[in-house]
Design a protein around this motif. Structure first.
Motif, PDB file in Angstrom:
ATOM      1  N   THR A  28      -7.277   8.582 -11.728  1.00  0.00           N
ATOM      2  CA  THR A  28      -5.881   8.267 -11.798  1.00  0.00           C
ATOM      3  C   THR A  28      -5.090   8.671 -13.151  1.00  0.00           C
ATOM      4  O   THR A  28      -5.821   8.002 -14.305  1.00  0.00           O
ATOM      5  CB  THR A  28      -5.517   6.852 -11.512  1.00  0.00           C
ATOM      6  OG1 THR A  28      -6.126   6.428 -10.174  1.00  0.00           O
ATOM      7  CG2 THR A  28      -4.155   6.350 -11.602  1.00  0.00           C
TER       8      THR A  28
ATOM      9  N   ARG B  97       1.706   7.386  -6.553  1.00  0.00           N
ATOM     10  CA  ARG B  97       0.858   8.766  -7.074  1.00  0.00           C
ATOM     11  C   ARG B  97       1.494  10.102  -6.524  1.00  0.00           C
ATOM     12  O   ARG B  97       1.053  11.235  -7.039  1.00  0.00           O
ATOM     13  CB  ARG B  97      -0.438   8.541  -6.195  1.00  0.00           C
ATOM     14  CG  ARG B  97      -1.194   7.140  -6.611  1.00  0.00           C
ATOM     15  CD  ARG B  97      -2.468   7.100  -5.853  1.00  0.00           C
ATOM     16  NE  ARG B  97      -3.002   5.842  -5.825  1.00  0.00           N
ATOM     17  CZ  ARG B  97      -3.938   5.552  -6.892  1.00  0.00           C
ATOM     18  NH1 ARG B  97      -4.173   6.637  -7.826  1.00  0.00           N
ATOM     19  NH2 ARG B  97      -4.466   4.485  -7.184  1.00  0.00           N
TER      20      ARG B  97
ATOM     21  N   THR C 249       0.598   7.895 -13.373  1.00  0.00           N
ATOM     22  CA  THR C 249       0.414   7.157 -12.349  1.00  0.00           C
ATOM     23  C   THR C 249      -0.178   5.314 -12.550  1.00  0.00           C
ATOM     24  O   THR C 249       0.348   4.811 -12.065  1.00  0.00           O
ATOM     25  CB  THR C 249      -0.531   7.709 -11.406  1.00  0.00           C
ATOM     26  OG1 THR C 249      -0.201   9.135 -11.347  1.00  0.00           O
ATOM     27  CG2 THR C 249      -0.661   7.055 -10.256  1.00  0.00           C
TER      28      THR C 249
ATOM     29  N   ARG D  69       8.115  10.011  -3.074  1.00  0.00           N
ATOM     30  CA  ARG D  69       8.559  10.408  -1.822  1.00  0.00           C
ATOM     31  C   ARG D  69       9.946  10.111  -1.607  1.00  0.00           C
ATOM     32  O   ARG D  69      10.186  10.321  -0.244  1.00  0.00           O
ATOM     33  CB  ARG D  69       7.454   9.798  -0.759  1.00  0.00           C
ATOM     34  CG  ARG D  69       6.072  10.026  -1.018  1.00  0.00           C
ATOM     35  CD  ARG D  69       5.207   9.254   0.062  1.00  0.00           C
ATOM     36  NE  ARG D  69       3.806   9.689  -0.058  1.00  0.00           N
ATOM     37  CZ  ARG D  69       3.001   9.030   0.390  1.00  0.00           C
ATOM     38  NH1 ARG D  69       2.894   7.978   1.041  1.00  0.00           N
ATOM     39  NH2 ARG D  69       1.559   9.698   0.293  1.00  0.00           N
TER      40      ARG D  69
ATOM     41  N   TRP E 228      -7.258   1.716 -11.492  1.00  0.00           N
ATOM     42  CA  TRP E 228      -6.491   2.122 -10.203  1.00  0.00           C
ATOM     43  C   TRP E 228      -7.251   3.300  -9.614  1.00  0.00           C
ATOM     44  O   TRP E 228      -6.424   4.174  -8.783  1.00  0.00           O
ATOM     45  CB  TRP E 228      -5.132   2.555 -11.017  1.00  0.00           C
ATOM     46  CG  TRP E 228      -4.451   1.634 -11.935  1.00  0.00           C
ATOM     47  CD1 TRP E 228      -4.473   1.766 -13.263  1.00  0.00           C
ATOM     48  CD2 TRP E 228      -3.631   0.637 -11.651  1.00  0.00           C
ATOM     49  NE1 TRP E 228      -3.703   0.821 -13.668  1.00  0.00           N
ATOM     50  CE2 TRP E 228      -3.213   0.092 -12.704  1.00  0.00           C
ATOM     51  CE3 TRP E 228      -3.455  -0.013 -10.307  1.00  0.00           C
ATOM     52  CZ2 TRP E 228      -2.708  -1.139 -12.805  1.00  0.00           C
ATOM     53  CZ3 TRP E 228      -2.823  -1.269 -10.315  1.00  0.00           C
ATOM     54  CH2 TRP E 228      -2.289  -1.808 -11.578  1.00  0.00           C
TER      55      TRP E 228
ATOM     56  N   GLU F 131       0.877   4.217  -2.640  1.00  0.00           N
ATOM     57  CA  GLU F 131       0.727   5.447  -2.543  1.00  0.00           C
ATOM     58  C   GLU F 131       1.743   6.460  -2.726  1.00  0.00           C
ATOM     59  O   GLU F 131       1.606   7.610  -3.414  1.00  0.00           O
ATOM     60  CB  GLU F 131       0.240   5.673  -0.919  1.00  0.00           C
ATOM     61  CG  GLU F 131      -1.008   4.949  -0.701  1.00  0.00           C
ATOM     62  CD  GLU F 131      -1.291   4.975   0.913  1.00  0.00           C
ATOM     63  OE1 GLU F 131      -0.160   5.480   1.657  1.00  0.00           O
ATOM     64  OE2 GLU F 131      -2.216   4.660   1.338  1.00  0.00           O
ATOM     65  N   SER F 132       2.814   5.792  -2.916  1.00  0.00           N
ATOM     66  CA  SER F 132       4.134   6.694  -3.113  1.00  0.00           C
ATOM     67  C   SER F 132       4.363   6.920  -4.718  1.00  0.00           C
ATOM     68  O   SER F 132       4.711   8.009  -5.272  1.00  0.00           O
ATOM     69  CB  SER F 132       5.288   6.089  -2.761  1.00  0.00           C
ATOM     70  OG  SER F 132       5.441   6.226  -1.413  1.00  0.00           O
TER      71      SER F 132
ATOM     72  N   LYS G 174       0.811  -1.142  -0.172  1.00  0.00           N
ATOM     73  CA  LYS G 174      -0.086  -0.019   0.123  1.00  0.00           C
ATOM     74  C   LYS G 174       0.931   1.278  -0.109  1.00  0.00           C
ATOM     75  O   LYS G 174       0.573   2.290  -0.668  1.00  0.00           O
ATOM     76  CB  LYS G 174      -0.934  -0.041   1.198  1.00  0.00           C
ATOM     77  CG  LYS G 174      -1.911   1.209   1.278  1.00  0.00           C
ATOM     78  CD  LYS G 174      -2.959   0.891   0.349  1.00  0.00           C
ATOM     79  CE  LYS G 174      -4.060   2.002   0.550  1.00  0.00           C
ATOM     80  NZ  LYS G 174      -5.248   1.801  -0.306  1.00  0.00           N
ATOM     81  N   ALA G 175       1.884   1.031   0.787  1.00  0.00           N
ATOM     82  CA  ALA G 175       2.777   2.352   0.922  1.00  0.00           C
ATOM     83  C   ALA G 175       3.540   2.542  -0.483  1.00  0.00           C
ATOM     84  O   ALA G 175       3.657   3.885  -0.985  1.00  0.00           O
ATOM     85  CB  ALA G 175       3.992   2.244   1.697  1.00  0.00           C
TER      86      ALA G 175
ATOM     87  N   ASN H 262      -9.893   0.448  -1.824  1.00  0.00           N
ATOM     88  CA  ASN H 262     -10.623   1.147  -2.711  1.00  0.00           C
ATOM     89  C   ASN H 262     -11.992   0.641  -3.372  1.00  0.00           C
ATOM     90  O   ASN H 262     -12.801   1.407  -4.395  1.00  0.00           O
ATOM     91  CB  ASN H 262      -9.556   1.533  -4.093  1.00  0.00           C
ATOM     92  CG  ASN H 262      -8.439   2.409  -3.788  1.00  0.00           C
ATOM     93  OD1 ASN H 262      -8.512   3.429  -3.916  1.00  0.00           O
ATOM     94  ND2 ASN H 262      -7.344   1.792  -3.005  1.00  0.00           N
TER      95      ASN H 262
END
Length: 248
Positions: free
Chosen positions: A146, A49, A150, A54, A142, A46-47, A42-43, A207
């Motif tokens: 999105t 995006r 991405t 990050r 996604w 999210e990164s 998940k991390a 989601n």
């Protein structure tokens, strides 16, 4: 003098990680990204995006290409004359040549096999990245809104995880007997498909419903696997044509 090599701090000297990055484009962050796809999916999603990931993860397009490069470099070891891949390709080419009007010696067939391996090793990463890049642009699983970039990033998250599993399992195949090869190929394929599904579900968790994510993950894994077969077939045909031209 400040320009002397001795003046360079030992803390800044290139180490093994630098050499790995020079050769394969991989570094500690790349391995961290690969591990994150399985541990903290998940991390990573999210990164993906965020424009700079990050500053924690390696872009998955680069990571996928690096893994494929390693994968194809290992194919030179699989090309040993006593290996199952070599023998399989040798048999195929021998059967094709036996049906042709021109007589071909065993030495010429071995030369064609060698050229085919070299052509596949060179062509496959580029053909793979091109066609999967096209498919990635057409996948809309996604989340609403999105963007194109991405979508490609997230799609290659799946590819990086799947091909890493395929790499590990394929490294075992040179040690298998012919009778075990088919069963192990099925096992490897199923493991790779499950990796695609699990990474998608874990990365997109929250989601949609669990059932919805499962259906999408399975559908996406089948699409990826099908395209993998097409890419392999196209590359093999191109390599065969190249080998025939070189041997002519």
């Amino acid at each position: 003098m400040s320009g002397d090599a001795s003046s360079v701090s030992r803390s800044n000297e290139p180490k093994l990680d630098s050499l790995i990055e020079d050769v394969f484009g991989l570094n500690v962050q790349g391995f961290r990204t690969l591990g994150g796809l399985f541990v903290s999916t998940k991390a990573v999603f999210e990164s993906a995006r965020v424009s700079d990931w990050r500053q924690k993860y390696t872009p998955t397009i680069r990571l996928t290409f690096s893994i494929i490069t390693v994968y194809m470099l290992l194919s030179f070891f699989w090309a040993a004359e006593d290996g199952i891949f070599y023998q399989s390709l040798y048999t195929q080419i021998a059967e094709v040549q036996a049906a042709s009007e021109n007589a071909v010696t065993p030495e010429q067939i071995r030369e064609m096999v060698d050229h085919s391996f070299a052509a596949v090793s060179f062509l496959y990463p580029f053909v793979y990245m091109f066609f999967h890049g096209l498919l990635a642009s057409c996948i809309f699983m996604w989340g609403k809104g999105t963007g194109w970039v991405t979508r490609i990033r997230l799609y290659f998250c799946l590819l990086a995880g799947g091909i890493s599993v395929s790499l590990v399992t394929t490294m075992i195949t040179p040690f298998l007997s012919g009778t075990m090869f088919l069963a192990f190929f099925v096992f490897s394929s199923v493991a790779t498909l499950l990796t695609y599904v699990l990474i998608y579900i874990r990365g997109m968790w929250g989601n949609a419903s669990a059932i919805g994510l499962s259906v999408r993950g399975i559908s996406l894994s089948i699409l990826i696997f099908t395209l993998d077969m097409i890419v392999s077939g196209l590359t093999a045909v191109a390599a065969g044509v190249w080998a025939s031209l070189v041997a002519a």
